[in-house]
Motif scaffolding. Structure first.
Motif, PDB file in Angstrom:
ATOM      1  N   THR A  16       0.789  -1.114  -0.047  1.00  0.00           N
ATOM      2  CA  THR A  16      -0.045  -0.058  -0.141  1.00  0.00           C
ATOM      3  C   THR A  16       0.958   1.099  -0.046  1.00  0.00           C
ATOM      4  O   THR A  16       2.039   1.323   0.211  1.00  0.00           O
ATOM      5  CB  THR A  16      -1.074   0.120   1.246  1.00  0.00           C
ATOM      6  N   ASN A  17       0.152   2.373  -0.368  1.00  0.00           N
ATOM      7  CA  ASN A  17       0.869   3.638  -0.012  1.00  0.00           C
ATOM      8  C   ASN A  17       0.693   3.987   1.237  1.00  0.00           C
ATOM      9  O   ASN A  17      -0.152   3.656   2.129  1.00  0.00           O
ATOM     10  CB  ASN A  17       0.089   4.647  -0.769  1.00  0.00           C
ATOM     11  N   PRO A  18       1.908   4.702   1.913  1.00  0.00           N
ATOM     12  CA  PRO A  18       2.961   5.459   1.300  1.00  0.00           C
ATOM     13  C   PRO A  18       4.087   4.435   0.902  1.00  0.00           C
ATOM     14  O   PRO A  18       4.224   3.307   1.446  1.00  0.00           O
ATOM     15  CB  PRO A  18       3.364   6.289   2.222  1.00  0.00           C
ATOM     16  N   ASP A  19       4.730   4.431  -0.330  1.00  0.00           N
ATOM     17  CA  ASP A  19       5.581   3.598  -0.809  1.00  0.00           C
ATOM     18  C   ASP A  19       6.307   4.563  -1.791  1.00  0.00           C
ATOM     19  O   ASP A  19       5.988   5.351  -2.462  1.00  0.00           O
ATOM     20  CB  ASP A  19       5.035   2.417  -1.414  1.00  0.00           C
ATOM     21  N   LEU A  20       7.706   3.869  -2.094  1.00  0.00           N
ATOM     22  CA  LEU A  20       8.261   4.692  -3.040  1.00  0.00           C
ATOM     23  C   LEU A  20       7.917   4.264  -4.508  1.00  0.00           C
ATOM     24  O   LEU A  20       8.130   5.057  -5.225  1.00  0.00           O
ATOM     25  CB  LEU A  20       9.915   4.086  -2.947  1.00  0.00           C
ATOM     26  N   ARG A  21       7.085   3.316  -4.729  1.00  0.00           N
ATOM     27  CA  ARG A  21       6.557   3.114  -5.873  1.00  0.00           C
ATOM     28  C   ARG A  21       4.868   3.071  -5.623  1.00  0.00           C
ATOM     29  O   ARG A  21       4.449   2.485  -4.572  1.00  0.00           O
ATOM     30  CB  ARG A  21       6.861   1.449  -6.209  1.00  0.00           C
ATOM     31  N   HIS A  22       4.291   3.954  -6.500  1.00  0.00           N
ATOM     32  CA  HIS A  22       3.097   4.243  -6.379  1.00  0.00           C
ATOM     33  C   HIS A  22       2.029   2.748  -6.234  1.00  0.00           C
ATOM     34  O   HIS A  22       2.107   2.223  -6.926  1.00  0.00           O
ATOM     35  CB  HIS A  22       2.373   5.128  -7.203  1.00  0.00           C
ATOM     36  N   ARG A  23       1.237   2.940  -5.285  1.00  0.00           N
ATOM     37  CA  ARG A  23       0.409   1.726  -5.099  1.00  0.00           C
ATOM     38  C   ARG A  23      -1.095   2.044  -5.372  1.00  0.00           C
ATOM     39  O   ARG A  23      -1.490   3.152  -5.325  1.00  0.00           O
ATOM     40  CB  ARG A  23       0.452   1.270  -3.570  1.00  0.00           C
ATOM     41  N   ALA A  24      -1.973   1.132  -5.308  1.00  0.00           N
ATOM     42  CA  ALA A  24      -3.412   1.253  -5.972  1.00  0.00           C
ATOM     43  C   ALA A  24      -4.228   2.036  -4.778  1.00  0.00           C
ATOM     44  O   ALA A  24      -5.042   2.772  -4.889  1.00  0.00           O
ATOM     45  CB  ALA A  24      -4.184   0.042  -6.416  1.00  0.00           C
ATOM     46  N   TYR A  25      -3.886   1.363  -3.396  1.00  0.00           N
ATOM     47  CA  TYR A  25      -4.617   1.746  -2.327  1.00  0.00           C
ATOM     48  C   TYR A  25      -3.610   2.258  -1.378  1.00  0.00           C
ATOM     49  O   TYR A  25      -2.534   2.019  -1.244  1.00  0.00           O
ATOM     50  CB  TYR A  25      -5.402   0.851  -1.485  1.00  0.00           C
ATOM     51  N   ASP A 239      -2.284 -15.941  -1.419  1.00  0.00           N
ATOM     52  CA  ASP A 239      -2.134 -14.514  -1.022  1.00  0.00           C
ATOM     53  C   ASP A 239      -2.018 -13.716  -2.403  1.00  0.00           C
ATOM     54  O   ASP A 239      -2.024 -14.317  -3.512  1.00  0.00           O
ATOM     55  CB  ASP A 239      -0.824 -14.304  -0.523  1.00  0.00           C
ATOM     56  N   THR A 240      -2.315 -12.391  -2.410  1.00  0.00           N
ATOM     57  CA  THR A 240      -2.213 -11.834  -3.752  1.00  0.00           C
ATOM     58  C   THR A 240      -0.780 -11.111  -3.966  1.00  0.00           C
ATOM     59  O   THR A 240      -0.436 -10.880  -5.308  1.00  0.00           O
ATOM     60  CB  THR A 240      -3.363 -10.693  -3.608  1.00  0.00           C
ATOM     61  N   ASP A 241      -0.074 -10.677  -2.876  1.00  0.00           N
ATOM     62  CA  ASP A 241       1.292  -9.958  -3.127  1.00  0.00           C
ATOM     63  C   ASP A 241       0.516  -8.521  -3.965  1.00  0.00           C
ATOM     64  O   ASP A 241       1.238  -8.041  -5.020  1.00  0.00           O
ATOM     65  CB  ASP A 241       2.158 -10.367  -3.833  1.00  0.00           C
ATOM     66  N   GLY A 242      -0.756  -8.047  -3.624  1.00  0.00           N
ATOM     67  CA  GLY A 242      -1.368  -7.255  -4.340  1.00  0.00           C
ATOM     68  C   GLY A 242      -0.997  -5.728  -4.042  1.00  0.00           C
ATOM     69  O   GLY A 242       0.113  -5.509  -3.145  1.00  0.00           O
ATOM     70  N   GLY A 243      -1.595  -4.946  -4.861  1.00  0.00           N
ATOM     71  CA  GLY A 243      -1.329  -3.485  -4.620  1.00  0.00           C
ATOM     72  C   GLY A 243      -0.682  -2.629  -5.690  1.00  0.00           C
ATOM     73  O   GLY A 243      -0.838  -1.483  -5.820  1.00  0.00           O
ATOM     74  N   GLN A 244      -0.396  -3.431  -6.868  1.00  0.00           N
ATOM     75  CA  GLN A 244      -0.032  -2.732  -7.966  1.00  0.00           C
ATOM     76  C   GLN A 244      -1.014  -2.067  -8.761  1.00  0.00           C
ATOM     77  O   GLN A 244      -1.988  -2.597  -9.045  1.00  0.00           O
ATOM     78  CB  GLN A 244       0.914  -3.832  -8.907  1.00  0.00           C
ATOM     79  N   VAL A 245      -0.718  -1.037  -9.383  1.00  0.00           N
ATOM     80  CA  VAL A 245      -1.673  -0.225 -10.292  1.00  0.00           C
ATOM     81  C   VAL A 245      -1.811  -0.982 -11.368  1.00  0.00           C
ATOM     82  O   VAL A 245      -3.008  -0.913 -12.204  1.00  0.00           O
ATOM     83  CB  VAL A 245      -1.244   1.363 -10.697  1.00  0.00           C
ATOM     84  N   GLU A 246      -0.874  -1.805 -11.992  1.00  0.00           N
ATOM     85  CA  GLU A 246      -0.879  -2.561 -13.245  1.00  0.00           C
ATOM     86  C   GLU A 246      -2.115  -3.852 -12.993  1.00  0.00           C
ATOM     87  O   GLU A 246      -2.579  -4.311 -14.133  1.00  0.00           O
ATOM     88  CB  GLU A 246       0.258  -3.260 -13.591  1.00  0.00           C
ATOM     89  N   ASN A 247      -2.316  -4.131 -11.640  1.00  0.00           N
ATOM     90  CA  ASN A 247      -3.202  -5.347 -11.277  1.00  0.00           C
ATOM     91  C   ASN A 247      -4.304  -4.890 -10.838  1.00  0.00           C
ATOM     92  O   ASN A 247      -4.639  -3.729 -10.557  1.00  0.00           O
ATOM     93  CB  ASN A 247      -2.517  -6.299 -10.512  1.00  0.00           C
ATOM     94  N   PRO A 248      -5.503  -5.937 -11.108  1.00  0.00           N
ATOM     95  CA  PRO A 248      -6.862  -5.414 -10.496  1.00  0.00           C
ATOM     96  C   PRO A 248      -6.398  -5.146  -8.928  1.00  0.00           C
ATOM     97  O   PRO A 248      -5.633  -5.674  -8.239  1.00  0.00           O
ATOM     98  CB  PRO A 248      -7.626  -6.699 -10.520  1.00  0.00           C
ATOM     99  N   HIS A 249      -7.531  -4.392  -8.203  1.00  0.00           N
ATOM    100  CA  HIS A 249      -7.606  -3.833  -6.835  1.00  0.00           C
ATOM    101  C   HIS A 249      -7.476  -5.079  -6.023  1.00  0.00           C
ATOM    102  O   HIS A 249      -7.938  -6.162  -6.591  1.00  0.00           O
ATOM    103  CB  HIS A 249      -8.581  -2.974  -6.508  1.00  0.00           C
ATOM    104  N   TRP A 250      -6.890  -4.916  -4.864  1.00  0.00           N
ATOM    105  CA  TRP A 250      -6.801  -6.213  -4.008  1.00  0.00           C
ATOM    106  C   TRP A 250      -7.838  -7.205  -3.944  1.00  0.00           C
ATOM    107  O   TRP A 250      -7.655  -8.344  -4.259  1.00  0.00           O
ATOM    108  CB  TRP A 250      -6.314  -5.597  -2.578  1.00  0.00           C
ATOM    109  N   GLU A 251      -8.835  -6.566  -3.612  1.00  0.00           N
ATOM    110  CA  GLU A 251     -10.236  -7.597  -3.341  1.00  0.00           C
ATOM    111  C   GLU A 251     -10.749  -8.107  -4.815  1.00  0.00           C
ATOM    112  O   GLU A 251     -11.074  -9.226  -4.689  1.00  0.00           O
ATOM    113  CB  GLU A 251     -11.275  -6.969  -2.906  1.00  0.00           C
ATOM    114  N   LEU A 252     -10.480  -7.628  -5.740  1.00  0.00           N
ATOM    115  CA  LEU A 252     -10.704  -8.185  -7.027  1.00  0.00           C
ATOM    116  C   LEU A 252      -9.851  -9.238  -7.499  1.00  0.00           C
ATOM    117  O   LEU A 252     -10.114 -10.259  -8.238  1.00  0.00           O
ATOM    118  CB  LEU A 252     -10.798  -6.969  -8.199  1.00  0.00           C
TER     119      LEU A 252
END
Length: 287
Positions: A16-25, A239-252
């Motif tokens: 998630t944000n805050p992060d050095l790489r922008h995250r979706a949430y 697990d998802t290892d989610g949060g990337q803007v390139e992938n669907p939002h975490w829950e999706l």
């Protein structure tokens, strides 16, 4: 096919944000999403160090906004990258005292990560040296054991992973998760994953998609299905290892992942075990 439910689901690897790489949430947006779908818990991860303080704020936010009308809990972690001094038992102990539940080996600072991406080797954090874990790792093992935390293998190589896991087991560490072994950067063979489970009774964390570089991601779902069928659902955590803007939002992403498994013949009770029972046990929660 019935649509699978996310009620009570647990994901132990979300960025998630805050992060050095922008995250979706950001942290609070992820909290909102988790409450919205009825999730039980999430562990937030950062390559920049610790998240247990951020998890505390998420839980305080949830309480103030929702007044205790759900049982969602956000948990934090620590990643032993260069930013916290590498294998730093003092930092690990501080994180665990403040409630961190997962201690990850180096990710972006792992020798394996830096070698594979042809980066500056001066920035790497050694975990294994001359075929043995570095001395500081023994202090980390003791802390993980004492706090009943989870040791995640992160971005180390398969060879290093075997050395670390064997040493951790000998030190009495009970909760060990092999982090996304399918990712090309980790590149653990199916044979080695089978051996990891057979010899060390670890949990294999299998994630939604893998970063192929250049903002491109590859679905892990077909290979995840195969490893479940090979080693058994009792040893695989979804697990998802989610949060990337390139992938669907975490829950999706998680919904798609779970639905894929059910639609391809994995019984719902087994999917439940991989998304509820295993992570609940790792986090010390009731299933």
């Amino acid at each position: 096919m019935n649509k699978v439910s996310l009620q009570g689901v647990i994901d132990m690897h979300v960025h998630t944000n805050p992060d050095l790489r922008h995250r979706a949430y950001d942290d609070f947006e992820l909290t909102d999403a988790a409450v919205r779908v009825g999730a039980r818990a999430i562990v937030i991860k950062t390559h920049q160090g610790m998240t247990m303080d951020r998890a505390y704020l998420c839980n305080a936010y949830n309480q103030r906004v929702n007044h205790g009308n759900n049982n969602f809990t956000m948990f934090g972690s620590i990643t032993m990258n260069k930013v916290i001094g590498g294998i730093n038992p003092v930092a690990v102990e501080t994180a665990l005292k403040l409630g961190a539940k997962v201690v990850w080996l180096p990710t972006a600072s792992a020798r394996n990560h830096i070698e594979k991406l042809n980066l500056d080797m001066k920035k790497c954090v050694e975990v294994v040296r001359d075929g043995k874990v570095v001395p500081e790792m023994n202090d980390v093992f003791q802390l993980v054991k004492d706090y009943d935390a989870v040791l995640g293998t992160a971005h180390v190589s398969p060879e290093e992973c075997f050395v670390v896991v064997e040493a951790a087991r000998k030190a009495g560490v009970k909760k060990i998760v092999v982090t996304h072994p399918e990712w090309w950067l980790v590149n653990m063979s199916v044979e080695d994953q089978v051996r990891m489970v057979k010899d060390y009774d670890v949990i294999l964390e299998r994630c939604y998609a893998q970063n192929m570089g250049g903002g491109k991601y590859k679905s892990n779902l077909p290979s995840n299905l195969e490893i479940i069928q090979t080693v058994g659902y009792e040893h695989v955590m979804v697990d998802t290892d989610g949060g990337q803007v390139e992938n669907p939002h975490w829950e999706l992403a998680l919904q798609e992942y779970m639905q894929y498994l059910v639609d391809h013949g994995i019984p719902e009770e087994q999917v439940y075990h991989m998304t509820h029972t295993i992570p609940a046990g790792l986090l010390g929660l009731e299933d």
